[in-house]
Design a protein around this motif. Structure first.
Motif, PDB file in Angstrom:
ATOM      1  N   GLY A 181       0.813  -1.217   0.000  1.00  0.00           N
ATOM      2  CA  GLY A 181       0.000   0.000   0.000  1.00  0.00           C
ATOM      3  C   GLY A 181       0.838   1.255   0.000  1.00  0.00           C
ATOM      4  O   GLY A 181       0.516   2.252  -0.667  1.00  0.00           O
ATOM      5  N   GLN A 182       1.954   1.233   0.742  1.00  0.00           N
ATOM      6  CA  GLN A 182       2.843   2.397   0.752  1.00  0.00           C
ATOM      7  C   GLN A 182       3.418   2.652  -0.639  1.00  0.00           C
ATOM      8  O   GLN A 182       3.476   3.789  -1.110  1.00  0.00           O
ATOM      9  CB  GLN A 182       3.962   2.174   1.770  1.00  0.00           C
ATOM     10  CG  GLN A 182       3.522   2.222   3.212  1.00  0.00           C
ATOM     11  CD  GLN A 182       3.389   3.641   3.729  1.00  0.00           C
ATOM     12  OE1 GLN A 182       4.148   4.530   3.355  1.00  0.00           O
ATOM     13  NE2 GLN A 182       2.422   3.866   4.592  1.00  0.00           N
ATOM     14  N   VAL A 183       3.849   1.581  -1.304  1.00  0.00           N
ATOM     15  CA  VAL A 183       4.388   1.719  -2.660  1.00  0.00           C
ATOM     16  C   VAL A 183       3.279   2.075  -3.642  1.00  0.00           C
ATOM     17  O   VAL A 183       3.448   2.944  -4.518  1.00  0.00           O
ATOM     18  CB  VAL A 183       5.091   0.414  -3.088  1.00  0.00           C
ATOM     19  CG1 VAL A 183       5.544   0.503  -4.540  1.00  0.00           C
ATOM     20  CG2 VAL A 183       6.277   0.121  -2.180  1.00  0.00           C
ATOM     21  N   THR A 237      -4.499  -8.477   6.244  1.00  0.00           N
ATOM     22  CA  THR A 237      -4.459  -8.498   7.709  1.00  0.00           C
ATOM     23  C   THR A 237      -4.172  -7.082   8.193  1.00  0.00           C
ATOM     24  O   THR A 237      -3.600  -6.270   7.463  1.00  0.00           O
ATOM     25  CB  THR A 237      -3.368  -9.439   8.266  1.00  0.00           C
ATOM     26  OG1 THR A 237      -2.080  -8.971   7.861  1.00  0.00           O
ATOM     27  CG2 THR A 237      -3.575 -10.870   7.767  1.00  0.00           C
ATOM     28  N   MET A 238      -4.575  -6.796   9.445  1.00  0.00           N
ATOM     29  CA  MET A 238      -4.388  -5.454   9.995  1.00  0.00           C
ATOM     30  C   MET A 238      -3.757  -5.540  11.373  1.00  0.00           C
ATOM     31  O   MET A 238      -4.139  -6.374  12.198  1.00  0.00           O
ATOM     32  CB  MET A 238      -5.738  -4.732  10.079  1.00  0.00           C
ATOM     33  CG  MET A 238      -6.347  -4.417   8.726  1.00  0.00           C
ATOM     34  SD  MET A 238      -7.958  -3.581   8.849  1.00  0.00           S
ATOM     35  CE  MET A 238      -9.055  -4.975   9.080  1.00  0.00           C
ATOM     36  N   ALA A 239      -2.793  -4.666  11.611  1.00  0.00           N
ATOM     37  CA  ALA A 239      -2.044  -4.691  12.870  1.00  0.00           C
ATOM     38  C   ALA A 239      -2.963  -4.518  14.070  1.00  0.00           C
ATOM     39  O   ALA A 239      -2.828  -5.234  15.073  1.00  0.00           O
ATOM     40  CB  ALA A 239      -0.974  -3.594  12.855  1.00  0.00           C
ATOM     41  N   GLU A 241      -0.391   1.629   7.931  1.00  0.00           N
ATOM     42  CA  GLU A 241      -1.723   1.200   7.498  1.00  0.00           C
ATOM     43  C   GLU A 241      -2.698   2.366   7.504  1.00  0.00           C
ATOM     44  O   GLU A 241      -3.511   2.521   6.569  1.00  0.00           O
ATOM     45  CB  GLU A 241      -2.223   0.082   8.412  1.00  0.00           C
ATOM     46  CG  GLU A 241      -1.505  -1.241   8.203  1.00  0.00           C
ATOM     47  CD  GLU A 241      -1.950  -2.310   9.180  1.00  0.00           C
ATOM     48  OE1 GLU A 241      -1.690  -3.490   8.910  1.00  0.00           O
ATOM     49  OE2 GLU A 241      -2.557  -1.961  10.222  1.00  0.00           O
ATOM     50  N   ALA A 242      -2.637   3.186   8.542  1.00  0.00           N
ATOM     51  CA  ALA A 242      -3.535   4.335   8.615  1.00  0.00           C
ATOM     52  C   ALA A 242      -3.303   5.289   7.444  1.00  0.00           C
ATOM     53  O   ALA A 242      -4.261   5.858   6.887  1.00  0.00           O
ATOM     54  CB  ALA A 242      -3.341   5.064   9.947  1.00  0.00           C
TER      55      ALA A 242
END
Length: 435
Positions: free
Chosen positions: A122-124, A142-144, A166-167
Motif C-alpha cells: 500500500g505504501q508503494v 491483515t491489519m495490525a 496502514e492508517a
C-alpha cells in the motif's frame, strides 16, 4: 473514465511475497493465492494485470508470463535472500523506484489503476498511483490493530510503525477492499476509514482443483490408514494460526476416548513463518509431552492438487487461528466435502457458514468437544460434508474478479481528490531516482 468503466491494465502490487510462491512456505499463504487467482480471472475478463513483487533469488527472471494478460514482474529491492518481512520497510524506496522504471519504458497512461495488497504494498502503491495520476485500490488482508487485539500466547505484537503505515494507506486509497463485512467494520472503527470508500469483496476458491473425491483413494495415495481418524491443520506454522490448539485438543480427545489412540492421525501441513520461524513453536516437543508424538504427522507445504487430496482424506479440518481476515483453507476444504471446525474470529464465520462448527475462544476442552462431536458422530459429519460442498459453490474466483471490476469502475469514475493524493507523501523516496 465513465461510471462502470473497466481498466485496460492494472498494476497489482505484492511487495513481500510472489503470487507464484508455494503457499505455506515463509510468508506465502492465502494472499498469494488471492493475487494469482484474481489476476488470472481479471485477464480472462479483458483486464490485463502486471503483478509487481520483490526479487528473492538470483535465478528469478525479471518477467514471467503466467498466462495471456498476466505478467509477474520481479523488482530488485535489497539483498535477494535473508530479509524477513519485518526488514522490508527499509526497501520500499528501492522497490518503488523499480516500479517507476518499468512504467517509464511503457507508453503514457499504461496503467489505469493500482491495486495493492498488504500495507507494505500500500505504501508503494500510494506513491505509484500518485505519480501516474490513477486510482489506488487497496486490500489489507491483515491489519495490525486487529491482530494486536487477538494475540496468541507468546506471540509478538505488530509494531507501531505498521499501524501508522496502514492508517496512511487507508487515508490515501480511493477504494478499500474488505474480505467480509466484519473486516469492513474494523476498517471504519479501528482506522477511521470512510465507509463510502470501503467495498466488501469475498475471496474465492478454485472449484476445479478443490472438489469432492474418494476419501479411500486419497488416503491410499497419501499413505494414511483407511480406518484412521484424520484431523488436519493447513497453514503457516506460527502462533497466530494456532496449530498448537489442535495438538492439545487432539491429546485431550485421546484422553477422553482412549479407543481413538490407535487410529488418530493429526496432519500438520505447512512451514514455519513469522514469529514461528524466529522462535520455533516446538509442536513435535509439545506432542511428545502430551503423549501423542506417534499420532502427529508433520508434512511440508504441498502443491494444490496434493493439498486437495489431503482435504479429501481428512475427517475434519481445524482452523484454530487467533485472527483471520477470511480463511481460504476453510472454503477449500469444504469444496472437497470436508467439514470444518474453526475459531469464531475474523472472517471465519463467513467462510464456514452453516457448514461447520465454530468454537468461541481457544480453550483445549472446548476444541476437544467440538472435534469429538464430528469424529464420534458420522451422521453429523456426513450432513456437514454435504452442506460444505453446497456452501463452497458460492465462492468461485470469477465472482470475486467481477466484484473487483465493479470496485475498479467506481474508483475510476470518482473525481480525483487532490487533497488525498497531494497530502503527506510517502517519505524517503528521492525524486532523483524516479524516471
Amino acid at each position: 473514465m465513465s461510471a462502470g468503466a473497466r481498466p485496460a491494465r492494472v498494476a497489482m502490487v505484492s511487495v513481500h511475497t510472489s503470487p507464484l510462491a508455494q503457499p505455506g512456505v515463509g510468508d506465502a499463504g492465502g494472499m498469494n493465492v488471492y493475487v494469482l487467482e484474481v489476476s488470472r480471472h481479471l485477464a480472462r475478463m479483458g483486464t490485463a494485470v502486471d503483478v509487481f513483487t520483490r526479487t528473492t533469488t538470483a535465478s528469478q527472471p525479471e518477467v514471467v508470463e503466467v498466462e495471456p494478460g498476466v505478467v509477474v514482474r520481479y523488482v530488485p529491492a535489497g539483498p535477494y535472500e535473508g530479509l524477513s518481512k519485518e526488514d522490508l520497510p527499509g526497501q520500499l524506496c528501492a522497490f518503488a523506484a523499480g516500479m517507476m522504471r518499468v512504467a517509464a519504458h511503457a507508453p503514457p497512461g499504461y496503467y489505469d489503476l493500482v491495486h495493492s495488497h498488504y500495507w507494505l504494498s500500500g505504501q508503494v502503491g500510494w506513491l505509484a498511483a500518485d505519480r501516474w495520476a490513477v486510482p489506488l485500490v487497496h486490500t489489507m488482508h491483515t491489519m495490525a490493530r486487529v491482530k494486536n487485539l487477538h494475540l496468541a500466547d507468546g506471540d509478538e505484537p505488530e509494531p507501531r510503525g505498521r499501524e501508522i503505515g496502514e492508517a496512511q494507506v487507508v487515508e490515501a486509497a480511493d477504494r478499500l477492499v474488505a474480505n467480509t463485512a466484519r473486516e469492513a467494520s474494523e476498517l471504519v472503527d479501528l482506522y477511521d476509514a470512510d465507509p463510502a470508500r470501503v467495498a466488501v469483496v469475498e475471496p474465492g476458491v478454485d472449484l476445479t482443483t478443490f472438489a469432492p473425491g474418494s476419501q479411500a483413494a486419497a488416503r491410499a495415495l497419501l499413505g494414511v490408514p483407511a480406518d484412521a481418524v484424520l484431523l488436519l491443520f493447513v497453514g503457516r506454522i506460527q502462533p497466530l494460526k494456532g496449530p498448537d490448539v489442535l495438538v492439545r485438543a487432539a491429546a485431550e480427545l485421546v484422553r477422553r476416548h482412549p479407543g481413538l489412540r490407535d487410529r488418530l492421525v493429526v496432519g500438520v501441513l505447512g512451514g514455519a513463518s513469522g514469529s514461528g520461524a524466529r522462535t520455533p513453536m516446538g509442536l513435535d516437543d509439545l506432542a511428545a509431552r502430551l503423549g501423542i508424538a506417534e499420532n502427529v504427522r508433520f508434512v511440508p507445504p504441498v502443491d494444490r492438487p496434493t493439498l486437495a487430496q489431503w482435504y479429501r482424506a481428512a475427517d475434519v479440518l481445524a482452523v484454530p487461528s487467533h485472527s483471520e481476515s477470511f480463511g481460504l483453507v476453510a472454503v477449500e476444504a469444504q469444496a472437497c466435502g470436508t467439514p470444518v471446525v474453526a475459531a469464531d474470529v475474523g472472517g471465519l464465520p463467513i467462510a464456514v457458514g452453516e457448514a461447520g462448527l465454530l468454537v468461541d475462544g481457544h480453550d483445549t476442552a472446548d476444541w476437544a468437544t467440538a472435534l469429538g462431536r464430528l469424529v464420534l458422530d458420522p451422521a453429523l459429519r456426513g450432513t456437514l460434508a454435504r452442506r460444505a460442498v453446497e456452501h463452497a459453490q458460492g465462492y468461485g474466483w470469477a465472482h470475486t474478479a467481477q466484484r473487483l471490476l465493479d470496485v475498479y469502475g467506481e474508483a475510476l469514475s470518482r473525481p480525483k481528490d487532490v487533497s488525498i493524493h497531494e497530502a503527506p507523501r510517502l517519505t524517503g523516496i528521492p525524486t532523483a531516482v524516479i524516471p
